[in-house]
Write a protein that holds these residues in place. Structure first.
Motif, short mmCIF file in Angstrom:
data_model
loop_
_atom_site.label_atom_id
_atom_site.label_comp_id
_atom_site.label_asym_id
_atom_site.label_seq_id
_atom_site.Cartn_x
_atom_site.Cartn_y
_atom_site.Cartn_z
N MET A 1 0.84 -1.20 0.00
CA MET A 1 0.00 0.00 0.00
C MET A 1 0.88 1.25 0.00
O MET A 1 1.80 1.37 0.81
CB MET A 1 -0.90 0.00 1.24
CG MET A 1 -1.88 1.15 1.30
SD MET A 1 -3.19 1.04 0.05
CE MET A 1 -4.15 -0.35 0.69
N ILE A 2 0.60 2.17 -0.90
CA ILE A 2 1.35 3.43 -0.99
C ILE A 2 0.62 4.49 -0.20
O ILE A 2 -0.55 4.81 -0.47
CB ILE A 2 1.49 3.87 -2.46
CG1 ILE A 2 2.24 2.81 -3.28
CG2 ILE A 2 2.23 5.21 -2.54
CD1 ILE A 2 2.23 3.08 -4.77
N ARG A 3 1.31 5.05 0.80
CA ARG A 3 0.72 6.06 1.68
C ARG A 3 0.93 7.44 1.05
O ARG A 3 2.07 7.83 0.76
CB ARG A 3 1.36 5.99 3.06
CG ARG A 3 1.09 4.67 3.78
CD ARG A 3 1.99 4.49 5.01
NE ARG A 3 1.91 5.60 5.94
CZ ARG A 3 0.96 5.77 6.84
NH1 ARG A 3 -0.03 4.86 6.92
NH2 ARG A 3 0.95 6.80 7.66
N VAL A 4 -0.17 8.18 0.86
CA VAL A 4 -0.12 9.44 0.13
C VAL A 4 -0.61 10.58 1.01
O VAL A 4 -1.64 10.47 1.69
CB VAL A 4 -1.00 9.37 -1.14
CG1 VAL A 4 -0.91 10.69 -1.91
CG2 VAL A 4 -0.57 8.20 -2.03
N LEU A 5 0.14 11.69 1.00
CA LEU A 5 -0.29 12.92 1.65
C LEU A 5 -0.57 13.96 0.57
O LEU A 5 0.24 14.17 -0.33
CB LEU A 5 0.82 13.44 2.58
CG LEU A 5 0.60 14.83 3.20
CD1 LEU A 5 -0.61 14.82 4.13
CD2 LEU A 5 1.86 15.28 3.95
N LEU A 6 -1.74 14.60 0.64
CA LEU A 6 -2.13 15.61 -0.33
C LEU A 6 -1.94 17.00 0.26
O LEU A 6 -2.41 17.27 1.37
CB LEU A 6 -3.61 15.43 -0.71
CG LEU A 6 -4.01 14.04 -1.23
CD1 LEU A 6 -5.52 13.98 -1.43
CD2 LEU A 6 -3.28 13.70 -2.52
N LEU A 42 2.35 17.31 8.98
CA LEU A 42 1.72 16.02 8.73
C LEU A 42 2.70 15.01 8.15
O LEU A 42 2.61 13.81 8.45
CB LEU A 42 0.54 16.20 7.77
CG LEU A 42 -0.68 16.93 8.34
CD1 LEU A 42 -1.78 17.05 7.29
CD2 LEU A 42 -1.22 16.22 9.58
N ALA A 43 3.63 15.47 7.34
CA ALA A 43 4.62 14.55 6.77
C ALA A 43 5.47 13.94 7.87
O ALA A 43 5.81 12.74 7.81
CB ALA A 43 5.50 15.28 5.76
N ALA A 44 5.81 14.73 8.87
CA ALA A 44 6.61 14.21 9.98
C ALA A 44 5.81 13.24 10.84
O ALA A 44 6.34 12.22 11.31
CB ALA A 44 7.10 15.37 10.84
N ARG A 45 4.51 13.50 10.99
CA ARG A 45 3.68 12.66 11.86
C ARG A 45 3.16 11.42 11.16
O ARG A 45 3.09 10.34 11.76
CB ARG A 45 2.51 13.49 12.41
CG ARG A 45 1.56 12.71 13.30
CD ARG A 45 0.71 13.63 14.14
NE ARG A 45 -0.12 14.52 13.36
CZ ARG A 45 -1.33 14.20 12.90
NH1 ARG A 45 -1.84 13.01 13.14
NH2 ARG A 45 -2.04 15.08 12.21
N LEU A 46 2.81 11.54 9.89
CA LEU A 46 2.14 10.45 9.18
C LEU A 46 3.09 9.60 8.34
O LEU A 46 2.71 8.53 7.87
CB LEU A 46 1.04 11.02 8.29
CG LEU A 46 -0.06 11.82 9.00
CD1 LEU A 46 -1.00 12.45 8.00
CD2 LEU A 46 -0.82 10.92 9.98
N THR A 47 4.31 10.08 8.11
CA THR A 47 5.34 9.39 7.32
C THR A 47 4.79 8.80 6.01
O THR A 47 4.82 7.59 5.80
CB THR A 47 6.02 8.27 8.13
OG1 THR A 47 5.06 7.29 8.53
CG2 THR A 47 6.70 8.83 9.36
N PRO A 48 4.27 9.65 5.14
CA PRO A 48 3.76 9.15 3.85
C PRO A 48 4.90 8.69 2.96
O PRO A 48 6.05 9.12 3.11
CB PRO A 48 3.07 10.38 3.26
CG PRO A 48 3.84 11.53 3.83
CD PRO A 48 4.20 11.11 5.24
N ASP A 49 4.58 7.82 2.02
CA ASP A 49 5.56 7.42 1.01
C ASP A 49 5.71 8.50 -0.06
O ASP A 49 6.81 8.77 -0.54
CB ASP A 49 5.13 6.11 0.34
CG ASP A 49 4.98 4.97 1.32
OD1 ASP A 49 5.95 4.70 2.05
OD2 ASP A 49 3.89 4.37 1.37
N VAL A 50 4.57 9.12 -0.42
CA VAL A 50 4.55 10.13 -1.47
C VAL A 50 3.73 11.33 -0.99
O VAL A 50 2.65 11.17 -0.44
CB VAL A 50 3.94 9.58 -2.78
CG1 VAL A 50 3.88 10.68 -3.85
CG2 VAL A 50 4.73 8.39 -3.29
N VAL A 51 4.27 12.52 -1.22
CA VAL A 51 3.52 13.76 -0.97
C VAL A 51 3.20 14.38 -2.33
O VAL A 51 4.11 14.63 -3.13
CB VAL A 51 4.33 14.77 -0.13
CG1 VAL A 51 3.51 16.05 0.08
CG2 VAL A 51 4.73 14.17 1.21
#
Length: 209
Positions: A1-6, A42-51
């Motif tokens: 699963m690829i974790r994505v932050l928008l 959010l990137a620091a907290r959620l550690t997405p693979d792709v932003v």
């Protein structure tokens, strides 16, 4: 699963992107940010693979947010998604560490492919953006002369030509009727043989030989 932050300051665009990603079995939207500062947090907290990063946002813009995110977590892949494809936006984004640059008028399939390519270590660019990058690099040779291409196998030359055309690893695999893993092996070998540190530079080699 690829974790994505928008990350986009327009809620309607974020909603559309979320719907697009949520319809894919291998993509999971783990968060949404309305500005660059929130994206960094959010990137620091959620550690997405792709932003997926917009550039023009209030407060901290997308370029500054990209730089901050990658300074804290270099393994994160940041794909710019913007309305503005001009050099004034493109080159600062690449300098900040973005791995790809897509335009908002791109087809949905291109965006989804771009997210997957970024997660796999590839560098997704809209075709016209990649072509401009290559033309500018060929004209200026700003990062030094291109190493002559020698000692390539026939298959490596085929792969190099298709990289130069802007095709993804999956598209190259389909075109040449080989596996994606095999394409990745060829691309790695091509980078070693040509001294190209990334895919854009490898595309430059393809156009200059």
């Amino acid at each position: 699963m690829i974790r994505v932050l928008l990350a986009d300051d327009q809620q309607l665009i974020r909603a559309g992107l979320r719907m697009l990603c949520d319809a894919e079995a291998d993509l999971e939207v783990v968060g949404e940010a309305g500005d660059g500062r929130e994206a960094v947090t959010l990137a620091a907290r959620l550690t997405p693979d792709v932003v997926v990063m917009d550039l023009r946002m209030p407060g901290v813009d997308g370029i500054s947010a990209t730089s901050r995110i990658l300074s804290e977590r270099p393994s994160t892949r940041v794909v710019v998604l913007t309305t503005f494809g001009d050099d004034d936006h493109l080159y600062p984004a690449l300098t900040a560490g973005a791995c790809g640059f897509l335009l908002k008028d791109a087809p949905p399939a291109e965006l989804l492919d771009g997210i997957r390519r970024a997660a796999a270590g590839d560098s997704p660019f809209s075709q016209d953006v990649l072509a401009r990058l290559v033309r500018r690099a060929v004209d200026s040779r700003a990062d030094g002369p291109v190493r002559p291409v020698a000692g390539l196998t026939g298959r490596e030359r085929d792969v190099l030509d298709l990289v130069g055309a802007g095709l993804s690893n999956a598209e190259i695999a389909e075109r040449l009727h080989i596996g994606v893993t095999t394409v990745k092996t060829h691309v790695t070998a091509l980078m070693a043989k040509t001294g190209a540190p990334n895919r854009v530079r490898l595309a430059l080699v393809a156009h200059a030989r």
